[in-house]
Design an enzyme around this catalytic site. Structure first.
Site, mmCIF file in Angstrom:
data_model
loop_
_atom_site.group_PDB
_atom_site.id
_atom_site.type_symbol
_atom_site.label_atom_id
_atom_site.label_comp_id
_atom_site.label_asym_id
_atom_site.label_seq_id
_atom_site.Cartn_x
_atom_site.Cartn_y
_atom_site.Cartn_z
ATOM 1 N N ASP D 76 0.874 -1.174 0.000
ATOM 2 C CA ASP D 76 0.000 0.000 0.000
ATOM 3 C C ASP D 76 0.905 1.216 0.000
ATOM 4 O OD1 ASP D 76 -2.064 1.757 0.174
ATOM 5 O OD2 ASP D 76 -2.493 1.415 2.284
ATOM 6 N N TRP D 101 5.689 -4.053 7.921
ATOM 7 C CA TRP D 101 4.576 -4.988 7.934
ATOM 8 C C TRP D 101 4.859 -6.117 6.946
ATOM 9 C CZ3 TRP D 101 4.444 -1.057 4.455
ATOM 10 C CH2 TRP D 101 3.815 -1.249 3.224
ATOM 11 N N ASP D 120 9.470 0.145 4.295
ATOM 12 C CA ASP D 120 9.334 1.494 3.761
ATOM 13 C C ASP D 120 10.697 2.172 3.672
ATOM 14 O OD1 ASP D 120 6.609 1.301 3.513
ATOM 15 O OD2 ASP D 120 6.130 2.492 5.296
ATOM 16 N N ASN D 148 -1.042 -2.018 6.868
ATOM 17 C CA ASN D 148 -0.238 -1.266 5.895
ATOM 18 C C ASN D 148 -0.681 0.181 5.775
ATOM 19 O OD1 ASN D 148 -2.465 -1.186 4.212
ATOM 20 N ND2 ASN D 148 -1.770 -2.832 2.870
#
Lengths: 177, 394, 394, 177
Positions: D76, D101, D120, D148
């Site tokens: 996401d 995640w 990320d 997410n």
């Protein structure tokens, strides 16, 4: 005001020896002395009555949230009328910059050319609504008072540009050929 | 000459033509005041709403807008203010204030991080004050209502933190003081509970709740039995709230009402908002803000954004219809068809409640919440989906 | 079981089907390293360019992107960095640095304003250093090249200020020190001039120029005769620069070359880039970055973004064709038709120069600058028009 | 690392008495110990060879700049592959968050289910390119390791979210019914 007076006076002195002093004052005319309005301008002074009524004025026809409204001939930015303000008022929480750029727009209804002061409202995020890019008479920064690419937020707590108003500050006198 | 000098575009021909027209209007338009700034009436009308954007235009440069969801004002906002970096807002009624839990970096995307609650005046939309949140630990993620909540009749503001340690910062919004940080191991989000407390959803399917004392310290603590099946049918994070009862719904449409009016959460009887046939067709709630609870004519109503053919991973897609349910009888009273795919809905209060939905086409759709009749469609300042709607008079 | 626990969506049916497929690949995919961060080769290839956005996504939250204008990389950028609030960038060649003149508020849109030059490392795109510009007076407006310039072989950085008093802040980019502020009454923008100086365009149509001493103080000063007709045919602010000569063009297409290689500007002979017939059809230069100068195969070439039917107020609209002119003969060598309406153009150097244009459809169009053949069309991160293009090896 | 270890250890202790410890460790497996990679995971350890080649792998087929690539089943955000990084590397000037995640995605080519860590990259503006919103197995923050919607930028100099990678960290073992 006193700070701004000082700044603009310095500017006036600096520029005066190489450009028209009358023109310079016309630009300074875009400053505002509180709500009491415009000091003596070297432009023909329109009648001094204040517009407080929201009633439609048959002499001032147009949609203030549309780029095609006659006052917006030299506006570049978001129309305050879409942003919580109006054609001549700032949205809640912003501050109107007393120093600005000017345009000369023809009112098709009465056939007169008016001096329009495009005072920016400052201190909130960019409004993002009703973007207009009209450029009549726009000039590079060598002539700042006719430059609309500048963020005109001076003498205000935050220079964050929010939107632009279009305020009638006078009638343009005829050009002497 | 001056006009020419200033505008650079005055044509003598136009001036000549203007002479005749000017005779109809012997006087020119009056000069106008400068410096005027609009102020707002408080309390706000029932139908005004705040839009809390995730990223409009950017994540850091984002904002909330106050709008009148009436067709006449489709191009206009009433006002706006910054809401930086996954900011959550809270609309006060006890005091004429709006609270923004937000985050700044000293250099935009880098430098020193500062988390604050900014307090805006409802009349002027100017900041009245700011409360710095210590530790730079505010949870940041896609905006959602239960990361920032009131307690104790809006005296307390509660901010959910994640670092990835879960805690809640307790702030006194009246005195503008940070009171305490409550540890919340394995639990998340904030659901106002009882006279001065909150509950959270935990990883083991329980709900933990605490009551706070005047200093914001934990006075009592309670844990429910496990009721949130995070493996097979988890509950969405945000409930619809009516009369002290929070109606949580699961990905598959089970309703879990929890009475949060007392010191400890009380789990009420569950029911399913889909029939067996609807379940087979995989009708499911879906969206970012997929539920709204509201008292309509004295009766509790849940509004649910629904999608058919739901499946694993479709729970945030949203849908194009809203089901209206009676919380007493569990009956489905109506289905309101939306114009377009929505991901967030809300229902305003008052005598003329409005159902509002933000759609993927970047518009706010407005309907009569009772008849379902469409009222307005207004552009909003985001092409993204995550635009939360908060009635300005909750 | 763990997979199920984590992902929540592992279907036994799929696993069964997978057994056969796994036999073709007896070993699973290797696990991969985490923590890798890309670094860039320096010096950059000739064809890379920086895009300097006015507002992408927002004014405060804006950025610059480094892109490879090749069709293979249409979806990709090479890298990016923040460029906040009407930021102007300068691409260095003397040192592997990029300079960003930018502005921050301590609370996003409000609070304390800080203007800085951020120095980025070209290999890592990480900030190496920062120089705070005193007085919070940097001119802010639609991004343009001549508000921030080098002097003295990239030793000095010059920042144009407007408060509305015009000045220039002189910074030593090597020692990271602010040296001086030069008053500039009635004049604007910065055009590097001579060994260690700059010129500016003034309201009376003249150009003023100064040379600076080692401490950044004004050593000598010169003023030209008036040549910029701000009433009837003003010069665009940004010139095309070739071999020390700055080619300014007017709204109506007159070319004013000014030799800025010496201590004082030398006005060279003017010419018109439009024929009488073209002038009658109001063919005019137009756009935000409407001119580019480049040495192509040793010959000076001007590239001009042109529009027909130009009029008062159309000078920023841009156009859909680029005229290629030889500065020695003044001959128009070619017309390159663009796909769409562009407002900014640039031409890269090296053996295979590229003409690039950012268009209103939010794309970067790339052409062979010699043959005019189209090479690539890439989406850019802004629907707005004001996206400046800077070759990464100027 | 030591700070992160301490944080996650605390978290582990806090959560351990009410949830599966093995599951919690699976989440912690998403953390990284420098470039040397993943500590012992309660998932079947895939072969330890590092992927350093950029040659196409017939066992790993797909377009890493497209949302449909199999690894992205629970991603996401913006694909780092479009942002100056790659499917498993961050763009210049960013930092990869060691905590993240996880998703479980099926590789259609070899039929196996892999644990994917969506680390990320942090510290630059949001990339804005190649936005994907895939949500397989996504869960509310009550189960953070499967959420997410959170900005997973922890233990890094700036939490400004830039883009997301999708790193193979293991093979999912079969569910015991």
């Amino acid at each position: 005001m006193s700070t701004i007076d000082r700044i603009t006076e310095k500017l006036a002195r600096g520029v005066a020896n190489r450009t028209s002093r009358r023109g310079l004052f016309a630009w300074l005319g875009g400053t505002l002395a509180g709500a009491a309005a415009i000091p003596a301008l070297p432009i023909e002074r329109a009648q001094a009555a204040e517009t407080t009524s929201n009633a439609p004025n048959p002499q001032d026809v147009g949609d203030a949230s549309s780029c095609g409204y006659w006052r917006y001939c030299a506006i570049d930015g978001f129309l305050c009328d879409c942003c919580g303000g109006s054609v001549n008022a700032c949205p809640p929480g912003t501050t109107m910059s007393p120093i600005t750029w000017l345009g000369t727009c023809r009112n098709p209804t009465d056939g007169r050319n008016y001096i329009i002061s495009y005072n920016d409202c400052c201190g909130k995020p960019a409004c993002g609504r009703c973007l207009c890019s009209n450029e009549q008479g726009e000039r590079p920064m060598a002539r700042p008072q006719a430059n609309n690419e500048t963020v005109w937020c001076f003498g205000v707590p935050s220079q964050s540009y929010t939107c632009s108003t279009a305020i009638v500050v006078g009638v343009a006198t005829e050009r002497k050929q | 000459m001056i006009g020419r000098w200033i505008g650079g575009a005055l044509l003598a021909a136009r001036l000549a033509a203007g002479v005749a027209e000017a005779q109809t209007f012997p006087n020119p338009l009056p000069i106008e005041n400068a410096g005027t700034v609009t102020r707002l009436p408080t309390p706000y009308p029932d139908n005004w709403v705040f839009l809390d954007y995730l990223a409009s235009p950017g994540l850091i440069d984002s904002k909330a807008e106050l709008v009148n969801p009436d067709a006449r004002y489709a191009k206009q906002v009433i006002g706006q203010f910054s809401a930086s970096y996954y900011a959550n807002i809270l609309v006060g009624t006890a005091r004429p204030e709006v609270y923004v839990a937000e985050t700044f970096y000293s250099r935009g995307t880098r430098g020193t991080r500062t988390d604050v609650i900014t307090l805006y005046d409802k009349e002027t939309l100017s900041p009245r004050d700011e409360i710095v949140l210590p530790g730079a630990k505010r949870w940041v993620g896609v905006v959602q209502p239960n990361a920032f909540q009131f307690a104790d009749h809006e005296t307390l503001g509660l901010v959910y933190n994640f670092t990835p340690r879960s805690t809640v910062t307790v702030v006194n919004l009246v005195t503008r003081q940070v009171l305490n940080e409550v540890p919340l191991p394995g639990c998340a989000m904030i659901y106002p509970t009882g006279p001065r407390g909150f509950s959270s959803m935990c990883a083991d399917g329980t709900m933990v709740s605490v009551q706070l004392d005047k200093e914001g310290a934990v006075a009592t603590q309670n844990v429910t039995t496990a009721f949130n099946d995070l493996n097979d049918d988890p509950l969405f994070a945000a409930p619809g709230v009516i009369d002290g009862v929070s109606y949580f719904v699961s990905y598959k449409g089970k309703v879990h009402p929890v009475d949060l009016s007392g010191v400890a959460p009380r789990l009420l009887s569950t029911w399913s908002l889909v029939t067996d046939d609807e379940a087979k067709a995989n009708w499911r709630p879906s969206g970012n803000q997929q539920i709204a609870g509201q008292l309509v004519g004295g009766a509790g109503r849940l509004y649910l954004l629904m999608q058919p053919n739901g499946k694993d991973g479709s729970h945030l897609e949203g849908g194009n219809q809203v089901w209206v349910l009676d919380v007493a009888s569990h009956a489905k009273l109506a289905t309101i068809m939306l114009k377009g795919q929505a991901q967030c809905i809300a229902v305003s209060g008052g005598e003329h409640p409005r159902l509002m939905a933000t759609t993927l086409g970047a518009s706010l759709q407005v309907y009569d919440a009772i008849s379902g009749a469409p009222i307005a469609s207004m552009p909003i300042a985001s092409t993204g989906a995550e635009t939360l709607i908060y009635p300005a008079r909750p």
